[in-house]
Design a protein around this motif. Sequence first.
Motif, short mmCIF file in Angstrom:
data_model
loop_
_atom_site.label_atom_id
_atom_site.label_comp_id
_atom_site.label_asym_id
_atom_site.label_seq_id
_atom_site.Cartn_x
_atom_site.Cartn_y
_atom_site.Cartn_z
N TYR A 131 22.30 -7.32 -24.27
CA TYR A 131 22.15 -6.68 -23.07
C TYR A 131 22.70 -5.16 -23.52
O TYR A 131 23.76 -4.96 -24.18
CB TYR A 131 23.06 -7.30 -21.81
CG TYR A 131 22.53 -8.69 -21.41
CD1 TYR A 131 21.72 -8.49 -20.50
CD2 TYR A 131 22.72 -9.68 -22.26
CE1 TYR A 131 21.10 -9.64 -20.06
CE2 TYR A 131 22.24 -10.91 -21.61
CZ TYR A 131 21.44 -10.89 -20.57
OH TYR A 131 20.98 -12.25 -19.93
N ALA A 133 24.42 -2.09 -21.04
CA ALA A 133 24.93 -1.47 -19.58
C ALA A 133 25.52 -0.25 -19.59
O ALA A 133 26.16 0.26 -20.70
CB ALA A 133 26.06 -2.48 -19.15
N PRO A 134 25.21 0.92 -18.66
CA PRO A 134 26.18 1.82 -18.57
C PRO A 134 27.63 1.47 -18.69
O PRO A 134 27.97 0.80 -18.04
CB PRO A 134 25.77 2.60 -17.27
CG PRO A 134 24.36 1.85 -17.00
CD PRO A 134 24.42 0.39 -17.41
N ALA A 137 29.49 1.53 -15.61
CA ALA A 137 28.77 0.50 -14.44
C ALA A 137 29.64 -0.18 -13.61
O ALA A 137 30.85 -0.33 -14.05
CB ALA A 137 27.88 -0.73 -15.21
N ASP A 139 29.64 -3.10 -12.12
CA ASP A 139 29.75 -4.53 -12.77
C ASP A 139 28.51 -4.94 -13.61
O ASP A 139 27.66 -3.91 -14.02
CB ASP A 139 30.13 -5.33 -11.62
CG ASP A 139 28.80 -5.44 -10.57
OD1 ASP A 139 27.73 -5.28 -11.01
OD2 ASP A 139 29.15 -5.58 -9.38
N LYS A 140 28.51 -6.18 -14.02
CA LYS A 140 27.52 -6.62 -15.13
C LYS A 140 26.14 -6.38 -14.43
O LYS A 140 25.13 -6.63 -15.24
CB LYS A 140 27.83 -7.98 -15.44
CG LYS A 140 27.82 -8.92 -14.44
CD LYS A 140 27.99 -10.37 -15.12
CE LYS A 140 27.85 -11.48 -13.98
NZ LYS A 140 28.16 -12.84 -14.49
N SER A 141 25.83 -6.35 -13.16
CA SER A 141 24.57 -6.46 -12.62
C SER A 141 23.69 -5.13 -12.91
O SER A 141 22.52 -5.21 -13.06
CB SER A 141 24.55 -6.36 -11.07
OG SER A 141 25.34 -5.26 -10.44
N GLU A 142 24.50 -4.10 -13.55
CA GLU A 142 23.61 -2.97 -14.01
C GLU A 142 23.20 -3.04 -15.37
O GLU A 142 22.63 -2.36 -16.08
CB GLU A 142 24.64 -1.61 -13.68
CG GLU A 142 24.92 -1.47 -12.35
CD GLU A 142 25.75 -0.09 -12.16
OE1 GLU A 142 25.31 0.87 -13.11
OE2 GLU A 142 26.60 -0.05 -11.57
N LYS A 144 21.00 -4.46 -18.64
CA LYS A 144 19.88 -4.63 -18.85
C LYS A 144 19.40 -5.41 -20.20
O LYS A 144 19.89 -5.13 -21.17
CB LYS A 144 18.98 -3.48 -18.96
CG LYS A 144 17.51 -3.40 -19.38
CD LYS A 144 16.65 -2.17 -19.72
CE LYS A 144 15.45 -2.24 -19.96
NZ LYS A 144 14.87 -0.97 -20.30
#
Length: 432
Positions: A131, A133-134, A137, A139-142, A144
């Motif tokens: 994955y 992520a920014p 971010a 949280d981890k929902s961001e 990809k």
Amino acid sequence: MKSISTLIKKTFSVVLLCSLMFTGIGTLALDKAAAATGDAYVYYVSDSDLYRVKSDGTGAQRLLKSFNFEGTEMKPAGDYLYFAYSQGSTTLLRVPVDGSTNIPKRFFDDAIYFETDHNFLYYMDSKGKIYRAPANAVDKSEAKLIADMADTKFSGFVVVEGRVYYNALKDGRKTWVASKAADGTGQVQWIAAGAFEKPWEARVTGSTLYFVVNIKPEEVQYSTNSIVIYAMPAKGGAAKAVNAKAPLDVNAAYSGWWANHLFVFNKGIKLNVDGDYDYSISKGTLLTSEGKTIDLHKSGVPEIASVGTDKLAFVDAGGHAYVSTLKNNKVVSTKTLSVTDAWYVRNLVTDSQVRATLIFADSGAYLLKNDLSLEKIVGVEWDYVKYKDNVSGFFYINAGDNGRLYHMGDDGKTSTKLSEETIDHIVLIDKQ
């Protein structure tokens, strides 16, 4: 491949940790704008507290109290420092780089490996999914999903010039070195059958990316001729096997290292009764990027570094240090340096250009001068050294000052005391 931790076999009490070359081990993005300056923070632990200070001694602050850092390497990205809670742990944590909170926050609970690259975080979970992520971010929902079917037995990966290089299961079965665009777009590029078993087995030199690939990673015996060096453009492209017709012995390769486009391996090396490499029974040999071999030294070479464009500084099995000059793929001369019981030779580098070459021995640290003489770096009892590409000088814990943190300039003369606390260990060096 030899890691820094496996080098600590000598009686000399120096721990030398470098940030990727092996850089930091993992993210090999080329930073052409970087320069050798003092504009860097060094992070360290003292009495279980995490601190940071600039390399000129300003900006000192305590970031976390009661911070028993036992995790994997701390890595910066965006406004945070990321780390795994403990060795072997799958919990990925982060803390603000400015110390605005004193409690690490969980980011992901199943990260078996992670890397950072400027403003992005990359991590692999136990199912072989990678994955991105920014870094900032919420949280981890961001995050990809950018790649799947990674081989979790060889979980290390690197990020180079906008691509992620990792070990993948081709057709769900066979391990291959593969790459994918860092944003997850496009198709998987299948580079080579086999695995680069440690992240530092990928290296950028100039405009070329090299991989040390075990083409038989399923073998458990370390006496197999199964190491092939692959080279490809650092910006991406087709890969070429350097020594496809003559794979190296695993022990010979994993006891060696890089010097520019040359790879040193130790022909005939074996493990001793303690499980360490016995360099005394091997011969230091160079493999060129064209696949040619060059006899370098009559005994094994545990340490090597480039000196200019045609010279190599190295240490042999007996602790002697040398500089050899190469011409037309041959060693044309070798000078013995005036130091004994030498263990390490390292380069301080900016944008692939060597600023200084250092040799560490039982008797102390030495600067290799242009005339190939040695100048001792005086006034320091060495206990622990850490440095990073594109950051001037190096940082050390000075045993002669009750374990305080110091910074030494490239000239080997200009030192700056950075802490009043006794230091447990240096965690990270990061450019501002």
